[in-house]
Design a protein around this motif. Sequence first.
Motif, short mmCIF file in Angstrom:
data_model
loop_
_atom_site.label_atom_id
_atom_site.label_comp_id
_atom_site.label_asym_id
_atom_site.label_seq_id
_atom_site.Cartn_x
_atom_site.Cartn_y
_atom_site.Cartn_z
N GLU A 109 0.81 -1.22 0.00
CA GLU A 109 0.00 0.00 0.00
C GLU A 109 0.84 1.28 0.00
O GLU A 109 0.32 2.36 -0.24
CB GLU A 109 -0.93 0.01 1.22
CG GLU A 109 -0.19 0.04 2.56
CD GLU A 109 -1.14 -0.05 3.75
OE1 GLU A 109 -2.37 -0.18 3.51
OE2 GLU A 109 -0.66 0.01 4.90
N ASN A 110 2.15 1.16 0.26
CA ASN A 110 3.00 2.35 0.28
C ASN A 110 3.57 2.71 -1.09
O ASN A 110 4.17 3.77 -1.24
CB ASN A 110 4.17 2.13 1.24
CG ASN A 110 3.73 2.06 2.69
OD1 ASN A 110 2.96 2.90 3.14
ND2 ASN A 110 4.18 1.05 3.40
N GLY A 112 4.41 4.20 -4.47
CA GLY A 112 4.07 5.46 -5.11
C GLY A 112 3.79 6.61 -4.17
O GLY A 112 3.45 7.71 -4.61
N LYS A 113 3.95 6.39 -2.86
CA LYS A 113 3.68 7.44 -1.88
C LYS A 113 4.98 8.12 -1.44
O LYS A 113 6.02 7.45 -1.31
CB LYS A 113 2.99 6.87 -0.64
CG LYS A 113 1.59 6.32 -0.89
CD LYS A 113 0.97 5.80 0.40
CE LYS A 113 -0.43 5.25 0.19
NZ LYS A 113 -1.01 4.73 1.45
N PRO A 114 4.94 9.43 -1.19
CA PRO A 114 6.14 10.11 -0.65
C PRO A 114 6.37 9.68 0.78
O PRO A 114 5.46 9.21 1.48
CB PRO A 114 5.77 11.59 -0.74
CG PRO A 114 4.28 11.61 -0.71
CD PRO A 114 3.82 10.36 -1.41
N TYR A 115 7.62 9.83 1.23
CA TYR A 115 7.98 9.43 2.59
C TYR A 115 7.51 10.47 3.60
O TYR A 115 8.31 11.12 4.28
CB TYR A 115 9.49 9.24 2.70
CG TYR A 115 10.01 7.99 2.03
CD1 TYR A 115 9.93 6.75 2.66
CD2 TYR A 115 10.58 8.06 0.77
CE1 TYR A 115 10.41 5.60 2.05
CE2 TYR A 115 11.06 6.90 0.15
CZ TYR A 115 10.97 5.68 0.80
OH TYR A 115 11.44 4.56 0.19
N HIS A 116 6.20 10.63 3.74
CA HIS A 116 5.68 11.50 4.80
C HIS A 116 5.62 10.71 6.10
O HIS A 116 5.93 9.51 6.14
CB HIS A 116 4.31 12.06 4.41
CG HIS A 116 3.30 11.02 4.04
ND1 HIS A 116 2.78 10.10 4.94
CD2 HIS A 116 2.70 10.74 2.85
CE1 HIS A 116 1.92 9.32 4.33
NE2 HIS A 116 1.85 9.67 3.05
N SER A 117 5.19 11.37 7.17
CA SER A 117 5.31 10.78 8.51
C SER A 117 4.57 9.45 8.64
O SER A 117 5.07 8.51 9.26
CB SER A 117 4.80 11.76 9.56
OG SER A 117 3.44 12.11 9.31
N GLU A 118 3.37 9.33 8.05
CA GLU A 118 2.61 8.10 8.17
C GLU A 118 3.33 6.93 7.50
O GLU A 118 3.38 5.82 8.04
CB GLU A 118 1.22 8.29 7.54
CG GLU A 118 0.33 7.05 7.64
CD GLU A 118 -1.02 7.27 7.00
OE1 GLU A 118 -1.64 6.29 6.55
OE2 GLU A 118 -1.46 8.45 6.94
N VAL A 119 3.90 7.19 6.33
CA VAL A 119 4.63 6.14 5.61
C VAL A 119 5.89 5.77 6.37
O VAL A 119 6.24 4.59 6.48
CB VAL A 119 4.95 6.59 4.17
CG1 VAL A 119 5.88 5.58 3.48
CG2 VAL A 119 3.67 6.74 3.35
N VAL A 120 6.59 6.75 6.90
CA VAL A 120 7.81 6.48 7.66
C VAL A 120 7.50 5.61 8.86
O VAL A 120 8.24 4.66 9.18
CB VAL A 120 8.48 7.80 8.10
CG1 VAL A 120 9.60 7.52 9.09
CG2 VAL A 120 9.03 8.55 6.89
N GLN A 121 6.42 5.88 9.56
CA GLN A 121 6.03 5.07 10.71
C GLN A 121 5.73 3.64 10.30
O GLN A 121 6.12 2.68 10.98
CB GLN A 121 4.81 5.69 11.39
CG GLN A 121 5.10 7.01 12.10
CD GLN A 121 3.84 7.66 12.66
OE1 GLN A 121 2.75 7.11 12.56
NE2 GLN A 121 3.99 8.84 13.22
#
Length: 225
Positions: A109-110, A112-121
Amino acid sequence: MEILSNHPAFLGEDVDLQNRDYQKILYIVRHGETDFNRSGVVQGRGVNTDLNDLGREQAQRFFETYRTVPFDKVYTSTLKRTHQTMHPFIEGGLQWEQHPGFDELDWGENEGKPYHSEVVQSFTAVTDAWTSGQYDVRFTGGESPLEVSKRQLEAIDHVLSQENEKQVLICMHGRAMRILLCGLLQIEFKHMDSFIHQNTSLYTLGYDGQRFEMLTFNSLAHLED
């Protein structure tokens, strides 16, 4: 690096290949830079991006440095950023084969997503599980290290079965490269981050018929001025 330098399969830099009797020598290289690499967007098996201008320059410099090596074949993943990185070799007539076993890990699900805080977590939670030895943990919709390793070892079995291919290029992806190197050198996946890499990093491994030995660690000699 400590886990590697103390490992019996790690021979170090500048090994004299002429004096070692290897059945295969694998030159494993990460693809060149893409815009997603530069901007910090998650880019796994499900994202099929092109090289950017710097990535194409890196690919050309790799070719200029290693064009005299008598490679018998180049293997890539099924993703075009590896095809484009190896294009100078392929265009020059080197035999080429794609294999899905060399694809990047699927980040689910990650992708294509930028490494914002939710993805980093999300990343931290999963990679911490890997570091603790939970190799079956995956991102939602993605792959675990065990699943990636299974398809990688199928690809390596295919490469090893080709009797007339001694010096082989393999172009693949960063996280997948870490998992592959652990698998080939029989190092636990929890140490995968010891295999640092940049775009067009090169690792070289020799295979003597029974085990792999590391000959070159994360070489970027082709990018040095």
